[in-house]
Design a protein around this motif. Structure first.
Motif, short mmCIF file in Angstrom:
data_model
loop_
_atom_site.label_atom_id
_atom_site.label_comp_id
_atom_site.label_asym_id
_atom_site.label_seq_id
_atom_site.Cartn_x
_atom_site.Cartn_y
_atom_site.Cartn_z
N ALA A 115 0.89 -1.20 0.12
CA ALA A 115 0.14 -0.03 0.08
C ALA A 115 0.96 1.25 -0.07
CB ALA A 115 -1.02 0.13 1.19
N SER A 116 1.98 1.26 0.97
CA SER A 116 2.87 2.39 0.80
C SER A 116 3.65 2.48 -0.50
CB SER A 116 3.93 2.17 2.00
OG SER A 116 4.92 3.09 1.87
N ASN A 117 3.81 1.47 -1.25
CA ASN A 117 4.40 1.51 -2.58
C ASN A 117 3.26 1.88 -3.67
OD1 ASN A 117 7.21 1.25 -1.61
ND2 ASN A 117 7.02 -0.95 -1.71
N HIS A 118 2.19 1.80 -3.36
CA HIS A 118 0.93 2.20 -4.43
C HIS A 118 0.79 1.03 -5.32
CE1 HIS A 118 0.68 6.13 -2.28
NE2 HIS A 118 1.87 6.29 -2.70
N ASP A 119 0.97 -0.09 -4.78
CA ASP A 119 1.23 -1.53 -5.58
C ASP A 119 -0.12 -2.34 -5.49
OD1 ASP A 119 1.99 -3.62 -6.89
OD2 ASP A 119 3.57 -4.26 -5.35
N ALA A 120 -0.87 -1.92 -6.40
CA ALA A 120 -2.25 -2.77 -6.30
C ALA A 120 -1.99 -4.21 -6.35
CB ALA A 120 -3.09 -2.35 -7.14
N ALA A 121 -1.18 -4.82 -7.35
CA ALA A 121 -0.90 -6.10 -7.62
C ALA A 121 -0.23 -6.61 -6.47
CB ALA A 121 0.14 -6.24 -8.90
N TYR B 125 -4.26 -12.29 -1.71
CA TYR B 125 -5.61 -12.74 -1.66
C TYR B 125 -5.89 -13.71 -2.60
CZ TYR B 125 -7.35 -8.42 0.47
OH TYR B 125 -7.91 -7.02 1.12
N ALA B 126 -6.88 -14.92 -2.27
CA ALA B 126 -6.95 -16.11 -2.79
C ALA B 126 -7.66 -15.56 -4.02
CB ALA B 126 -7.78 -17.26 -1.83
N ASP B 127 -7.63 -16.58 -5.24
CA ASP B 127 -8.38 -16.02 -6.37
C ASP B 127 -9.83 -16.18 -5.96
OD1 ASP B 127 -6.20 -15.88 -7.84
OD2 ASP B 127 -6.07 -17.82 -8.65
N ASP B 128 -10.35 -16.97 -5.17
CA ASP B 128 -11.64 -17.01 -4.73
C ASP B 128 -12.26 -16.41 -3.39
OD1 ASP B 128 -10.49 -18.69 -3.04
OD2 ASP B 128 -11.88 -20.36 -3.24
N THR B 129 -11.61 -15.34 -3.43
CA THR B 129 -11.83 -14.50 -2.00
C THR B 129 -13.10 -14.18 -1.74
OG1 THR B 129 -9.43 -13.65 -1.80
CG2 THR B 129 -11.31 -12.43 -1.08
N VAL B 130 -13.70 -14.17 -1.00
CA VAL B 130 -15.19 -13.75 -0.52
C VAL B 130 -14.91 -12.05 -0.13
CG1 VAL B 130 -17.21 -13.63 0.76
CG2 VAL B 130 -15.96 -15.87 0.02
N TRP B 131 -15.51 -11.11 -0.88
CA TRP B 131 -15.45 -9.74 -0.46
C TRP B 131 -16.89 -9.18 -0.10
CZ3 TRP B 131 -11.43 -6.32 -0.63
CH2 TRP B 131 -11.73 -4.85 -0.66
N ILE B 132 -16.68 -8.50 1.21
CA ILE B 132 -17.93 -8.16 1.61
C ILE B 132 -17.45 -6.55 2.14
CG2 ILE B 132 -19.72 -8.29 3.51
CD1 ILE B 132 -18.31 -11.27 4.07
N ALA B 133 -18.24 -5.85 0.95
CA ALA B 133 -18.04 -4.60 1.42
C ALA B 133 -19.23 -3.68 2.01
CB ALA B 133 -17.85 -3.69 -0.33
N PRO B 134 -18.98 -2.66 2.56
CA PRO B 134 -20.27 -1.93 3.24
C PRO B 134 -21.47 -1.66 2.21
CG PRO B 134 -18.26 -0.86 3.75
CD PRO B 134 -18.07 -1.72 2.45
N GLY B 135 -22.52 -2.12 2.83
CA GLY B 135 -23.91 -1.77 1.89
C GLY B 135 -23.95 -2.46 0.55
N LYS B 136 -23.19 -3.76 0.46
CA LYS B 136 -23.22 -4.51 -0.81
C LYS B 136 -23.17 -5.89 -0.49
CE LYS B 136 -20.69 -1.21 -3.36
NZ LYS B 136 -19.73 -0.62 -4.34
N PRO B 137 -23.84 -6.72 -1.17
CA PRO B 137 -23.87 -8.30 -1.11
C PRO B 137 -22.36 -8.79 -1.26
CG PRO B 137 -25.39 -7.62 -2.91
CD PRO B 137 -24.55 -6.26 -2.61
N ALA B 138 -22.06 -9.74 -0.75
CA ALA B 138 -20.90 -10.56 -0.80
C ALA B 138 -20.44 -10.94 -2.30
CB ALA B 138 -20.61 -11.64 0.26
N GLU C 277 -13.58 -7.05 -7.35
CA GLU C 277 -14.16 -5.85 -6.34
C GLU C 277 -12.87 -5.46 -5.86
OE1 GLU C 277 -16.86 -3.77 -6.68
OE2 GLU C 277 -17.29 -5.32 -8.42
N PRO C 278 -11.94 -6.18 -5.23
CA PRO C 278 -10.93 -5.84 -4.58
C PRO C 278 -9.97 -5.27 -5.34
CG PRO C 278 -10.97 -8.28 -4.08
CD PRO C 278 -12.35 -7.67 -4.91
N ARG C 279 -9.81 -5.62 -6.88
CA ARG C 279 -8.99 -5.04 -7.66
C ARG C 279 -9.47 -3.49 -8.07
NH1 ARG C 279 -8.88 -8.74 -11.11
NH2 ARG C 279 -6.58 -9.46 -10.75
#
Length: 153
Positions: A45-51, A57-70, A76-78
């Motif tokens: 994050a400090s190096n601004h490195d999204a990759a 993260y696992a390829d099949d990560t479950v992403w749970i963002a505020p106010g949205k379905p999993a 979505e994380p990307r």
């Protein structure tokens, strides 16, 4: 308090209530590795490195963002991490609670996040909850749930 907040609170209480009093050598090794994963998140994050962030993260990560379905997967994380890093956001995690199962097949990390993106007018704090599992390259995030704290007035 909403149903979702109560459910999350009960889940956290359950995880913490089954935490062992003594930590085995295997769990100690896992704790060290998990703290290293958090350090790698902060470094990427400090190096601004999204990759670099997404590599945790696992390829099949479950992403749970505020106010949205999993949702499952990295799309979505990307989107979020590419937005943050392309806008030179300053994001860091700190660990508040770390639980490793007795058999070393599951971990839960709960912590604080500070996020500042000047170009987007964002200066926020929040909480993250990771469910982690061992993968081919070490521990990986299997589920990520987060929320941003409301501004204090």
């Amino acid at each position: 308090m909403s149903f979702k907040s109560r459910t999350i609170g009960l889940l956290i209480a359950l995880v913490l209530s089954v935490a062992p009093l003594a930590v085995s050598a295997d769990q100690e090794g896992a704790i060290t590795a998990l703290k290293g994963l958090n350090d790698r998140f902060n470094e990427a994050a400090s190096n601004h490195d999204a990759a670099g962030i997404l590599s945790l993260y696992a390829d099949d990560t479950v992403w749970i963002a505020p106010g949205k379905p999993a949702v499952k997967g990295l799309e979505e994380p990307r989107k979020l991490f590419e937005f943050v890093t392309s806008n030179k956001g300053d994001v860091s995690h700190s660990i508040d609670t770390l639980f490793v199962s007795d058999d070393g097949t599951l971990a839960v990390m709960i912590g604080s996040v500070d996020a500042k993106i000047e170009s987007a007018g964002m200066d926020a704090t929040g909480t993250f909850l990771y469910v982690l599992r061992p993968g081919d390259e070490g521990w990986e995030v299997a589920a990520d749930m987060w929320h941003q704290h409301e501004e204090q007035r």
